[in-house]
Design an enzyme around this catalytic site. Sequence first.
Site, PDB file in Angstrom:
ATOM      1  N   CYS A   2     -82.321  35.219   3.559  1.00  0.00           N
ATOM      2  CA  CYS A   2     -81.652  36.497   3.331  1.00  0.00           C
ATOM      3  C   CYS A   2     -80.358  36.341   2.534  1.00  0.00           C
ATOM      4  O   CYS A   2     -79.648  35.363   2.673  1.00  0.00           O
ATOM      5  CB  CYS A   2     -81.298  37.143   4.673  1.00  0.00           C
ATOM      6  SG  CYS A   2     -82.721  37.351   5.737  1.00  0.00           S
ATOM      7  N   ARG A  27     -82.636  32.961  -3.711  1.00  0.00           N
ATOM      8  CA  ARG A  27     -82.719  32.466  -2.338  1.00  0.00           C
ATOM      9  C   ARG A  27     -84.076  32.775  -1.703  1.00  0.00           C
ATOM     10  O   ARG A  27     -84.415  32.194  -0.683  1.00  0.00           O
ATOM     11  CB  ARG A  27     -81.609  33.108  -1.488  1.00  0.00           C
ATOM     12  CG  ARG A  27     -80.222  32.679  -1.884  1.00  0.00           C
ATOM     13  CD  ARG A  27     -79.172  33.539  -1.211  1.00  0.00           C
ATOM     14  NE  ARG A  27     -79.133  33.339   0.220  1.00  0.00           N
ATOM     15  CZ  ARG A  27     -78.350  32.456   0.831  1.00  0.00           C
ATOM     16  NH1 ARG A  27     -77.542  31.709   0.127  1.00  0.00           N
ATOM     17  NH2 ARG A  27     -78.370  32.323   2.130  1.00  0.00           N
ATOM     18  N   TRP A  74     -85.604  38.067   3.924  1.00  0.00           N
ATOM     19  CA  TRP A  74     -86.709  37.113   3.968  1.00  0.00           C
ATOM     20  C   TRP A  74     -87.238  37.210   5.400  1.00  0.00           C
ATOM     21  O   TRP A  74     -86.566  36.784   6.345  1.00  0.00           O
ATOM     22  CB  TRP A  74     -86.189  35.713   3.648  1.00  0.00           C
ATOM     23  CG  TRP A  74     -87.247  34.683   3.480  1.00  0.00           C
ATOM     24  CD1 TRP A  74     -87.960  34.426   2.348  1.00  0.00           C
ATOM     25  CD2 TRP A  74     -87.695  33.736   4.457  1.00  0.00           C
ATOM     26  NE1 TRP A  74     -88.829  33.379   2.563  1.00  0.00           N
ATOM     27  CE2 TRP A  74     -88.690  32.943   3.854  1.00  0.00           C
ATOM     28  CE3 TRP A  74     -87.359  33.489   5.792  1.00  0.00           C
ATOM     29  CZ2 TRP A  74     -89.350  31.926   4.521  1.00  0.00           C
ATOM     30  CZ3 TRP A  74     -88.009  32.474   6.463  1.00  0.00           C
ATOM     31  CH2 TRP A  74     -88.997  31.710   5.825  1.00  0.00           C
ATOM     32  N   ASN A 100     -77.955  37.740   8.135  1.00  0.00           N
ATOM     33  CA  ASN A 100     -78.718  36.559   7.735  1.00  0.00           C
ATOM     34  C   ASN A 100     -78.729  35.629   8.939  1.00  0.00           C
ATOM     35  O   ASN A 100     -77.667  35.262   9.444  1.00  0.00           O
ATOM     36  CB  ASN A 100     -78.034  35.885   6.529  1.00  0.00           C
ATOM     37  CG  ASN A 100     -78.712  34.592   6.129  1.00  0.00           C
ATOM     38  OD1 ASN A 100     -79.813  34.279   6.594  1.00  0.00           O
ATOM     39  ND2 ASN A 100     -78.062  33.821   5.280  1.00  0.00           N
ATOM     40  N   GLY A 101     -79.911  35.267   9.427  1.00  0.00           N
ATOM     41  CA  GLY A 101     -79.987  34.390  10.597  1.00  0.00           C
ATOM     42  C   GLY A 101     -80.982  34.930  11.599  1.00  0.00           C
ATOM     43  O   GLY A 101     -81.833  35.754  11.252  1.00  0.00           O
ATOM     44  N   GLU A 482     -93.042  13.913  -3.303  1.00  0.00           N
ATOM     45  CA  GLU A 482     -92.228  14.909  -4.010  1.00  0.00           C
ATOM     46  C   GLU A 482     -93.039  15.577  -5.130  1.00  0.00           C
ATOM     47  O   GLU A 482     -92.964  16.794  -5.319  1.00  0.00           O
ATOM     48  CB  GLU A 482     -90.956  14.235  -4.554  1.00  0.00           C
ATOM     49  CG  GLU A 482     -90.039  15.131  -5.356  1.00  0.00           C
ATOM     50  CD  GLU A 482     -89.583  16.396  -4.643  1.00  0.00           C
ATOM     51  OE1 GLU A 482     -89.778  16.533  -3.421  1.00  0.00           O
ATOM     52  OE2 GLU A 482     -89.070  17.291  -5.339  1.00  0.00           O
ATOM     53  N   LYS A 486     -93.794  19.572  -5.265  1.00  0.00           N
ATOM     54  CA  LYS A 486     -93.430  20.388  -6.425  1.00  0.00           C
ATOM     55  C   LYS A 486     -94.619  21.227  -6.869  1.00  0.00           C
ATOM     56  O   LYS A 486     -94.510  22.404  -7.112  1.00  0.00           O
ATOM     57  CB  LYS A 486     -92.990  19.444  -7.545  1.00  0.00           C
ATOM     58  CG  LYS A 486     -91.779  19.670  -8.295  1.00  0.00           C
ATOM     59  CD  LYS A 486     -90.445  19.881  -7.652  1.00  0.00           C
ATOM     60  CE  LYS A 486     -90.331  20.234  -6.239  1.00  0.00           C
ATOM     61  NZ  LYS A 486     -89.130  20.053  -5.540  1.00  0.00           N
ATOM     62  N   GLU A 489     -95.703  24.021  -4.138  1.00  0.00           N
ATOM     63  CA  GLU A 489     -94.797  25.135  -3.840  1.00  0.00           C
ATOM     64  C   GLU A 489     -94.729  26.165  -4.959  1.00  0.00           C
ATOM     65  O   GLU A 489     -94.462  27.335  -4.709  1.00  0.00           O
ATOM     66  CB  GLU A 489     -93.400  24.657  -3.435  1.00  0.00           C
ATOM     67  CG  GLU A 489     -92.577  24.034  -4.519  1.00  0.00           C
ATOM     68  CD  GLU A 489     -91.192  23.605  -4.044  1.00  0.00           C
ATOM     69  OE1 GLU A 489     -90.623  24.253  -3.165  1.00  0.00           O
ATOM     70  OE2 GLU A 489     -90.682  22.594  -4.575  1.00  0.00           O
ATOM     71  N   HIS A 505    -108.413   4.898   5.242  1.00  0.00           N
ATOM     72  CA  HIS A 505    -108.327   5.120   6.691  1.00  0.00           C
ATOM     73  C   HIS A 505    -108.593   6.579   7.044  1.00  0.00           C
ATOM     74  O   HIS A 505    -108.264   7.019   8.147  1.00  0.00           O
ATOM     75  CB  HIS A 505    -106.962   4.650   7.198  1.00  0.00           C
ATOM     76  CG  HIS A 505    -106.732   3.194   6.939  1.00  0.00           C
ATOM     77  ND1 HIS A 505    -107.382   2.206   7.651  1.00  0.00           N
ATOM     78  CD2 HIS A 505    -105.997   2.563   6.001  1.00  0.00           C
ATOM     79  CE1 HIS A 505    -107.023   1.025   7.180  1.00  0.00           C
ATOM     80  NE2 HIS A 505    -106.183   1.208   6.166  1.00  0.00           N
ATOM     81  N   LYS A 604     -84.618  29.573  -1.078  1.00  0.00           N
ATOM     82  CA  LYS A 604     -83.862  28.451  -1.632  1.00  0.00           C
ATOM     83  C   LYS A 604     -83.069  27.735  -0.552  1.00  0.00           C
ATOM     84  O   LYS A 604     -82.996  26.530  -0.512  1.00  0.00           O
ATOM     85  CB  LYS A 604     -82.926  28.967  -2.728  1.00  0.00           C
ATOM     86  CG  LYS A 604     -82.072  27.878  -3.380  1.00  0.00           C
ATOM     87  CD  LYS A 604     -82.934  26.930  -4.175  1.00  0.00           C
ATOM     88  CE  LYS A 604     -82.161  25.803  -4.829  1.00  0.00           C
ATOM     89  NZ  LYS A 604     -83.055  24.688  -5.205  1.00  0.00           N
TER      90      LYS A 604
HETATM   91  O1  M6R Z   1     -80.682  22.668   0.483  1.00  0.00           O
HETATM   92  P1  M6R Z   1     -81.493  21.529   1.053  1.00  0.00           P
HETATM   93  O2  M6R Z   1     -81.533  20.351   0.135  1.00  0.00           O
HETATM   94  O3  M6R Z   1     -81.048  21.143   2.430  1.00  0.00           O
HETATM   95  O4  M6R Z   1     -82.952  22.098   1.167  1.00  0.00           O
HETATM   96  C1  M6R Z   1     -83.967  21.342   1.745  1.00  0.00           C
HETATM   97  C2  M6R Z   1     -85.336  21.914   1.434  1.00  0.00           C
HETATM   98  O5  M6R Z   1     -85.438  23.219   1.925  1.00  0.00           O
HETATM   99  C3  M6R Z   1     -85.604  21.939  -0.075  1.00  0.00           C
HETATM  100  O6  M6R Z   1     -85.471  20.674  -0.628  1.00  0.00           O
HETATM  101  C4  M6R Z   1     -87.036  22.459  -0.343  1.00  0.00           C
HETATM  102  O7  M6R Z   1     -87.976  21.566   0.137  1.00  0.00           O
HETATM  103  C5  M6R Z   1     -87.224  22.722  -1.843  1.00  0.00           C
HETATM  104  N1  M6R Z   1     -87.634  24.066  -2.069  1.00  0.00           N
HETATM  105  C6  M6R Z   1     -88.283  21.914  -2.463  1.00  0.00           C
HETATM  106  O8  M6R Z   1     -88.353  22.139  -3.824  1.00  0.00           O
END
Ligand code: M6R
Length: 609
Positions: A2, A27, A74, A100-101, A482, A486, A489, A505, A604
């Site tokens: 949010c 965000r 959100w 937010n929360g 990673e 990428k 997502e 395995h 974000k």
């Molecule tokens: O702000 P942060 O680095 O703590 O965020 C951690 C994850 O939420 C963040 O890296 C998330 O996995 C990304 N969207 C991946 O691209």
Amino acid sequence: MCGIVGYIGDGNAKDIIIDGLKKLEYRGYDSSGIALCRDGKLMVRKKKGRISNLEEYIAGEAMDSHLGIGHTRWATHGAPSDLNAHPHTNMDGSIAVIHNGIIENYVELREWLAKEHGVVFRSETDTEVIAHLISVFYEGDLTDAVYKAMEKMRGAYAIGVICAHEPDKMVAVRKDSPLVVGLGDGCNFIASDIPALLKHVRQIYLIENNETVVLTKNDVKLYNAARQEVKREVFNVTWDADAAEKEGYDHFMIKEIHEQPKGIRETLTRRLDDERNIKLDGISMTKEEIEQFNKVYIVACGTAYHAGLVGKYIIEKLAHIPVEVDIASEFRYRDPFVDGKTLFIAISQSGETLDTLAALREAKRKGARILSVVNVVGSSVARESDDVFYTWAGPEIAVASTKAYTTQLACMYLLALYMGKEKGVLDDLSYHRILDELLAVPDKLQTILDNEKSILEMAKTLYRREQVFFIGRGLDSSVSYEGSLKLKEISYINSFAIAAGELKHGTIALIEQDTLVIALATQNFLFEKMLSNIQEVKARGAYVVGLAKKNNTEIEKQASQVIYIPECADEITPLLSIVPLQILAYYIAKLRGCDIDKPKNLAKSVTVE
Ligand code: M6R
């Protein structure tokens, strides 16, 4: 997650708030809304979907106002809908709240409010209870009512509140969710994140936990939980508002991918003196302290966690300290073995990830030394750490993290080199060899970026796939995680990463005719083993894309397509190999028509559990 924006001043609150909300779109959100105070009444308008839906909805309405709050939601409690969108109001509509929360005891509060005060709820949200609670305690003083409501609420929240009976005031509170105040000339602002305010102000108050802020157009006062006034230094934002704009790129993600050579160069060179010694300015860890650490814990989420996996490998290799890497949401509930001899490293781009923050607090409680690797200056993780190692990535707006990851890696290398040298386990030759390799990375990365078109061509052959496996060994397995994250997502392709040695395995059962496998084979000493793994999947019909160093052309005999990275030491490859995978993910998502900077369901900055 949010986004919150609030404004009080002589300007047009509606336009300023909508503009601020747009700056927070990155965000992640699924609905938006605004409440404005006008002629002694609150006007509340909310819409599911993009902010443009809200704009269309209110277009042409007379909404001039000098006080207002706005929100991008959100969804956590209750589906995305017009009704569940914020702001929420009390029964007579005189008090409006954005939040937010999460209010953890909202069910109990809902029941109490309904039974004792006859409240009829209009939404399924936890937030609505805040508006009713404040209303129950309201006796002509909004600040007092907010304090009383807070005594009843459990959970994490940043809230902004306005009241039709007090049109010259806004009240905001921070408890475990980010909140900043912007200080203008004859106007003041609240927001969950600095970019929302940069068009109007550069002077910011970073609000601490359990603080309440009372804003009028000419004044901002901060109070602690005991209602005593507290003073705060003004934080001057030095980075340019343009840094948070797209500058001609189609998406923030591709812009940020291209900013990596600069970010890595900055992160490295700002920590080197003229003799190429690493200087950890502002980090007070002494040689004696480093010597007495018997364990390093790296804790993070998502991409930052993947940076930690590389960190483990590098720190163990160069500094000879055992390292455990943990996911923050697991660490905090596991009673991990942490004590005064533990160095706890929290990695977080935003510095506001709730699980990472909670894990940090848990480690601190157990006596660990806290070092954080953070991109956002003044963020919660940074403020609660003993030492902060800032990444110099600049603002990262795209939800998919790219330049934050590579600059986090750069920090891991510097830290490992520094600790290895201080402990006397890394000789000068090795130190300078690795440092030379690191300093060569930005130029090598540029050659990968200059060759971006070839990855676009590859993406054209792959973008219709619905399943992908990433495999690798050693450092390549960390990068596989990673690369896979990428891709999934932003393109919504079902993507999965596994250490190549683990294939047989279980996972190899899923490999069949034409299954796409992206095989990372950048480690010279593991190259032949990776070729065997590629043969194994090929034998089951897989279509293999290989990723290797330029001179390891042998891979062409096994893989149908190959991505090459420049020659470099094995230890350094993650800084290079992730970049073509980021670009590949970007173009695949683009060809699939995805909303790249704002992928569905993602935020974000994850400021709830
Ligand atoms: O702000 P942060 O680095 O703590 O965020 C951690 C994850 O939420 C963040 O890296 C998330 O996995 C990304 N969207 C991946 O691209």
